[in-house]
Design an enzyme around this catalytic site. Structure first.
Site, short mmCIF file in Angstrom:
data_model
loop_
_atom_site.label_atom_id
_atom_site.label_comp_id
_atom_site.label_asym_id
_atom_site.label_seq_id
_atom_site.Cartn_x
_atom_site.Cartn_y
_atom_site.Cartn_z
N ASP A 1 0.81 -1.23 0.00
CA ASP A 1 0.00 0.00 0.00
C ASP A 1 0.84 1.27 0.00
O ASP A 1 0.58 2.19 -0.77
CB ASP A 1 -0.95 0.03 1.21
N ARG B 1 1.64 4.88 17.25
CA ARG B 1 1.12 5.89 16.32
C ARG B 1 1.45 7.33 16.70
O ARG B 1 1.87 8.10 15.85
CB ARG B 1 -0.39 5.72 16.10
N ASP C 1 -6.16 3.45 13.35
CA ASP C 1 -4.88 4.12 13.13
C ASP C 1 -5.02 5.47 12.44
O ASP C 1 -4.28 6.41 12.73
CB ASP C 1 -3.93 3.20 12.35
N SER D 1 -2.50 -8.99 7.44
CA SER D 1 -2.00 -7.64 7.64
C SER D 1 -1.33 -7.62 9.01
O SER D 1 -1.94 -7.96 10.02
CB SER D 1 -3.16 -6.65 7.60
N1 ARG Z 1 -6.54 -3.44 16.19
C1 ARG Z 1 -5.29 -2.98 16.64
C2 ARG Z 1 -5.34 -1.52 16.99
O1 ARG Z 1 -6.25 -0.85 16.61
C3 ARG Z 1 -4.15 -3.30 15.70
C4 ARG Z 1 -4.20 -2.77 14.32
C5 ARG Z 1 -2.91 -3.09 13.64
N2 ARG Z 1 -2.95 -3.14 12.25
C6 ARG Z 1 -2.65 -4.21 11.49
N3 ARG Z 1 -2.56 -4.04 10.23
N4 ARG Z 1 -2.46 -5.40 11.97
O2 ARG Z 1 -4.48 -1.02 17.66
#
Ligand code: ARG
Length: 401
Positions: free
Chosen positions: A12, A92, A121, A172
């Site tokens: 991406d 983040r 995110d 992912s």
């Molecule tokens: N659900 C988790 C969060 O909101 C992890 C998201 C991580 N992203 C991924 N592509 N695995 O913090």
């Protein structure tokens, strides 16, 4: 126009380099934030330059992440919805800070990230960026273009974008030293047990050692500073503990969580050090604080976890909670020993100069110093209001509930 893009080297964000340059007639500067564990940083940088980025930064932040993001979170014992140690969520705000710093240095007017419009995110990045520099525009290509994975692959082929080797992987993944998150593919069927292949940091508990192991974590004012008697920097301690606890199958989490935007999603995490350190810290903190502090702090800790999950790291509430936690951490010095066995980390021994545990008060043996006679009067007053209530009810012939 110059755009600073958060770049992981995956499909991406690689597509985004070309797409942003074309769509906005912009110069693209990429930023790859190294939080520990990311391999091939040189190759990622080279790939960005090959795709036409005018500059490609790799910024190491592992120690900053450990000391200024993970540590305050550990002081708050944070587990979102009681389970998730928040590795992705904690990273983040730091990535956002690095993006803003680079954008200011490079004289860029916009920053871009690869998040879709369905997750947390995007919120974490954009709230943080707006707090740190409200003048910067934010572009979220993946939210705008609505490419399916297939369309992104087609775009990559048409634009000579080399595809990552692991493209066959349907998952992912996001990872840093505090944990790993795995989403997508078969995991979206909540009736199915996750396949063993998704786990990379933890041994399957069935296959892990048949004898328990032990680990002793030393704390100084709430900060883990040693493991089995050896002084270690915080980031190194986390890394070594990930390896050790992972061997015992500790740190696997499979839960359905509530995203901020309203979707329930099935999430798999691996966070061996996160699980062990949270357990150990909570235990030592509780041992060295009166019950009323621990009980009140549990409410604040839950608030802290929600705030981090929801992307409000740079809020004044976090500052205020940190000040409270800092004050409580002054007694959190000592050592906690945990037994590691087949997926479970259990505290089995505690030591602290600030321990409020008193053998003479707790014991039923001869050394008992507790004045049992005082209990009688205490109970009489403690139960007085409830007793009075029922007496009045009885007098009025109302049923007892
Ligand atoms: N659900 C988790 C969060 O909101 C992890 C998201 C991580 N992203 C991924 N592509 N695995 O913090």
């Amino acid at each position: 126009m110059k755009i600073v893009l958060a770049y992981s080297g995956g499909l991406d964000t690689s597509v985004a380099v070309k797409w942003l340059a074309e769509t906005y007639h912009a110069e693209i500067v990429t930023v790859t934030v190294d939080m520990g564990g990311t391999k091939n940083l040189d190759a990622i940088k080279q790939k960005a330059l090959n795709l036409g980025a005018v500059n490609a930064h790799v910024i190491p932040v592992k120690d900053d992440f450990a000391n200024h993001y993970i540590l305050p979170a550990l002081h708050a014992n944070i587990l979102y919805e009681g389970r998730y140690p928040l590795a992705t969520a904690l990273s983040r705000p730091l990535i956002a800070k690095v993006l803003v710093d680079v954008a200011e240095r490079e004289g860029a007017t916009a920053v871009a990230h690869g998040c879709t419009g369905k997750g947390n995110d995007q919120v974490r990045f954009e709230v943080s960026i707006a707090a740190l520099n409200p003048k910067l525009n934010v572009i979220a290509p993946a939210r705008e273009w609505k490419f399916t994975r297939e369309a992104a692959i087609r775009y990559a082929n048409e634009n000579n974008i080399p595809l990552p080797v692991n493209l066959a992987s349907p998952y992912s993944i996001d990872e840093n030293i505090w944990g790993r998150s795995i989403e997508c593919g078969v995991l979206e069927d909540i009736s199915k047990e996750p396949p063993e292949e998704i786990y990379q940091w933890t041994q399957s508990p069935q296959k892990s050692a048949n004898e328990p192991g032990y680990v002793k974590i030393g704390f100084e004012e709430g900060k883990p500073t040693s493991m089995d008697g050896k002084s270690l920097g915080f980031a190194t301690l986390i890394e070594q503990l990930n390896t050790l606890a992972g061997k015992y199958g500790i740190g696997r989490i499979d839960h359905v969580e509530n995203r901020l935007i309203g979707i329930k999603s099935r999430e798999i995490y691996e966070s061996p050090a996160g699980v062990v350190l949270t357990e150990a810290h909570r235990d030592l903190e509780a041992l060295t604080q009166p019950g009323e502090v621990t009980h009140f702090k549990q409410i604040l800790d839950q608030k802290y976890a929600e705030l981090v999950y929801n992307g409000l790291w740079y809020s004044p509430l976090r500052d205020a909670l940190d000040a409270f936690n800092q004050s409580v951490q002054r007694t959190v010095t000592g050592a906690i020993t945990l037994r590691l066995f087949k997926g479970l980390a259990q505290v089995v021994s505690r030591e602290s100069p600030h321990s409020l545990y008193s053998y003479q008060l707790a014991t039923y043996a001869e050394e008992d110093l507790f004045n049992q006679h005082a209990a009688k009067g205490f109970i009489e007053l403690f139960g007085l209001s409830t007793k009075t209530f029922h007496q009045v009810k009885k007098h009025q012939k109302l049923p007892v509930s």
